[in-house]
Every structure is written in structure tokens, then in C-alpha cells.
Motif scaffolding. Sequence first.
Motif, PDB file in Angstrom:
ATOM      1  N   MET A 161       0.941  -1.156   0.171  1.00 25.74           N
ATOM      2  CA  MET A 161      -0.089   0.129  -0.132  1.00 25.74           C
ATOM      3  C   MET A 161       0.715   1.211   0.043  1.00 25.74           C
ATOM      4  O   MET A 161       1.922   1.346   0.693  1.00 25.74           O
ATOM      5  N   ALA A 162       0.359   2.383  -0.787  1.00 26.89           N
ATOM      6  CA  ALA A 162       1.433   3.352  -0.690  1.00 26.89           C
ATOM      7  C   ALA A 162       1.227   4.350   0.653  1.00 26.89           C
ATOM      8  O   ALA A 162       0.413   4.153   1.453  1.00 26.89           O
ATOM      9  N   VAL A 163       2.267   5.136   0.952  1.00 28.89           N
ATOM     10  CA  VAL A 163       2.346   5.709   2.130  1.00 28.89           C
ATOM     11  C   VAL A 163       2.308   7.298   1.764  1.00 28.89           C
ATOM     12  O   VAL A 163       2.796   8.047   0.939  1.00 28.89           O
ATOM     13  N   GLU A 164       1.328   8.192   2.368  1.00 25.16           N
ATOM     14  CA  GLU A 164       0.698   9.487   2.155  1.00 25.16           C
ATOM     15  C   GLU A 164       2.113  10.340   2.259  1.00 25.16           C
ATOM     16  O   GLU A 164       2.263  11.028   1.378  1.00 25.16           O
ATOM     17  N   ASP A 185       4.148  11.055  -0.562  1.00 27.83           N
ATOM     18  CA  ASP A 185       3.748  11.938  -1.769  1.00 27.83           C
ATOM     19  C   ASP A 185       4.156  13.414  -1.683  1.00 27.83           C
ATOM     20  O   ASP A 185       3.940  14.140  -2.621  1.00 27.83           O
ATOM     21  N   ARG A 221       8.381   5.874  -5.524  1.00 30.65           N
ATOM     22  CA  ARG A 221       7.287   4.853  -5.348  1.00 30.65           C
ATOM     23  C   ARG A 221       7.531   4.790  -3.552  1.00 30.65           C
ATOM     24  O   ARG A 221       8.514   4.355  -2.965  1.00 30.65           O
ATOM     25  N   GLY A 222       6.425   5.039  -3.096  1.00 28.54           N
ATOM     26  CA  GLY A 222       6.655   4.979  -1.333  1.00 28.54           C
ATOM     27  C   GLY A 222       5.497   3.687  -0.997  1.00 28.54           C
ATOM     28  O   GLY A 222       4.391   3.737  -1.436  1.00 28.54           O
ATOM     29  N   PHE A 223       5.930   3.136  -0.096  1.00 28.63           N
ATOM     30  CA  PHE A 223       5.211   1.702   0.533  1.00 28.63           C
ATOM     31  C   PHE A 223       5.061   1.963   1.849  1.00 28.63           C
ATOM     32  O   PHE A 223       6.038   2.115   2.780  1.00 28.63           O
ATOM     33  N   GLU A 224       3.800   1.373   2.347  1.00 32.00           N
ATOM     34  CA  GLU A 224       3.788   1.363   3.778  1.00 32.00           C
ATOM     35  C   GLU A 224       4.685   0.160   4.418  1.00 32.00           C
ATOM     36  O   GLU A 224       5.206   0.400   5.443  1.00 32.00           O
ATOM     37  N   THR A 279      13.442  -2.569   0.320  1.00 34.68           N
ATOM     38  CA  THR A 279      13.321  -1.522  -0.669  1.00 34.68           C
ATOM     39  C   THR A 279      14.521  -2.148  -1.779  1.00 34.68           C
ATOM     40  O   THR A 279      14.244  -1.618  -3.012  1.00 34.68           O
ATOM     41  N   GLN A 287      12.774  -4.367  -4.013  1.00 33.33           N
ATOM     42  CA  GLN A 287      11.863  -3.578  -4.865  1.00 33.33           C
ATOM     43  C   GLN A 287      12.698  -2.701  -6.040  1.00 33.33           C
ATOM     44  O   GLN A 287      12.104  -2.654  -7.310  1.00 33.33           O
ATOM     45  N   VAL A 292      12.631   4.129  -4.298  1.00 40.73           N
ATOM     46  CA  VAL A 292      11.726   3.369  -3.345  1.00 40.73           C
ATOM     47  C   VAL A 292      11.893   3.354  -1.940  1.00 40.73           C
ATOM     48  O   VAL A 292      12.995   3.485  -1.530  1.00 40.73           O
TER      49      VAL A 292
END
Length: 272
Positions: free
Chosen positions: A1-4, A7, A23-26, A31, A34, A49
Amino acid sequence: MAVEWVDRVGEQLETDRFGRALRGFEEVDSTNVQARAWAQDGAEEGSVVVADYQTHGRGRHGRVWTADRGQNLMLSTVLRPSLAPDALGLVTVAAGVAVAEAVDAFAGTHRADIKWPNDVLLEGRKTCGMLLEGSVTGGGSRATPPDFVILGIGLNVNQVHFPEALTETATSLRLVAGRSVPRVPLLAHLLRRLEHRYDQVQAGQDAEVRRRFTERMPRLGDDVILRATGSNQTVAGRVRGITSTGGLRLATPSGEQVVHAGEVTTARRSSR
Ligand code: BTN
């Protein structure tokens, strides 16, 4: 899931390339894993990432990298250096200097040191570790640049408690600065420093970057024992600095030795 929060980094970026694809992930495995997959899919140089948490964070020498959820910076940058494989140590040098400069900007009056090859220390304790992983195809000769290199950075930002085994050796920006550090401007600044120092080594201005690195080496002139990567062999000597490709120069009783990969395991202050 993306992480706010990731952004919001774009609004503060002052780079040409680094972090422009982000690309940001919870949560991810690692990383570095990825970023490698993204690089194999054609990610451009400077693609990044970021994750708030890693389930299988990787450290150097096959170790595990653990960091609390939502407190730190864990990122991997795709690099496509035009350097020959035996000069890739310069990427490590550039990254060490860049992270130390970013840390300085958020650590109040404290100044970061670099423990070769590229641990960043505050008050003698590790606040950042880096892991460089490369991919070479087409024979991988000494002269052929790698297809890509993944630079993974784990920076302890707001974590205040560490696992028991690390309590004496790890620290964070927050512990040193005495206040919480905002990750969005820190990441934007770090990417800017990284792009600048990386571009310098790519453009042949590595002497300047190596000088900045050496200035931050706390063990310059100290007697150390160095364990070479992948072996039980150790070299004892006095730290003289780094070579033109980022190797560690050690003065030993049998003359100067240069080590390209390893870990300083013991240090004793010289009587200088
Ligand atoms: C070290 O052992 O000092 C290197 C640690 C590197 C950790 C970072 S966290 C982001 C990136 N992803 C990983 O799995 N490892 C690196």
C-alpha cells in the motif's frame, strides 16, 4: 500500500533526476529488492523506492536491518553509473558524504562522521547504514560498467529505542538533536546531496568528494583491525585514508595494504 507522506516529498524536491520517480510503500520486504525489480523493468537513474517498514530489511555482510515502523528513512535508489566495476567504491564514497551532509543539516550543532566504507555516525554511534548491490551482465569484465547499482540507505531518524544488542552502538537524529525530525524535508535534502555528490564522481570530480569523505573519518591515524568481506582474514594497520577508488589505505608493518571490502572490527587510538 502507498504511504501518504512520501507523496509530499515531490513538492520539496530540488533535484534534476533523483526522486523524480518515487514509489512509497507502507510495507515491503526490502526496498533494495523492490528497486532491483524496478531497475530490471527499466527504471531510470535516480528512481527511488521508500518504505515505512521492511519485513526483510537487508544489511551488509548478510545481516538483517531492522527499524521501527514509521520512524525512519529506508530507501533505495537506482543508479546506472558509467564507472568501471573497480571504481564503484566511489559511489559508496559519494553516498557516505551526501548522507553525512544531510544528517548535519538536521542534527543541530552535531557533525556526522563516516566509518569506512559508509556508516554514518553521530557521537560515535551508527545512525545510518548503506548497502550497495549491483547487477552486471555481458561478461562483467573489469572495464564494463554495471547495468545498474542499487544504493540502499537506512537512516535512523525518530527511533528512540533500539534492540538490546544495539543499545550501545546505535543512535538516531532525534536522540542526538533532542527533537523530532521531519522526514519529508530530510528525504528531499538527502536526495539533493546524493545527486550532487554522485554527479561529481561521475564527472571526474571525485578528488573533492574523497577529500570531504576523509575529513569525516574519525579513525584516520588510528590502529585498527579490519576483517575482509567473505573471509576470516584480518589485516591490522593504521588508517591512512582512502584510495582514488574508495579503498581503505592501511599502513601495516609489511607496507601499505589497500582493502576494498571489509569491516573495521577493532580500533585503538594511536598515541598521536
Ligand atoms: C548496513 O548493514 O549497515 C547496511 C544497512 C542498509 C539498510 C537499508 S534500509 C533500505 C535498504 N533496503 C534494505 O533492505 N537495506 C537497505
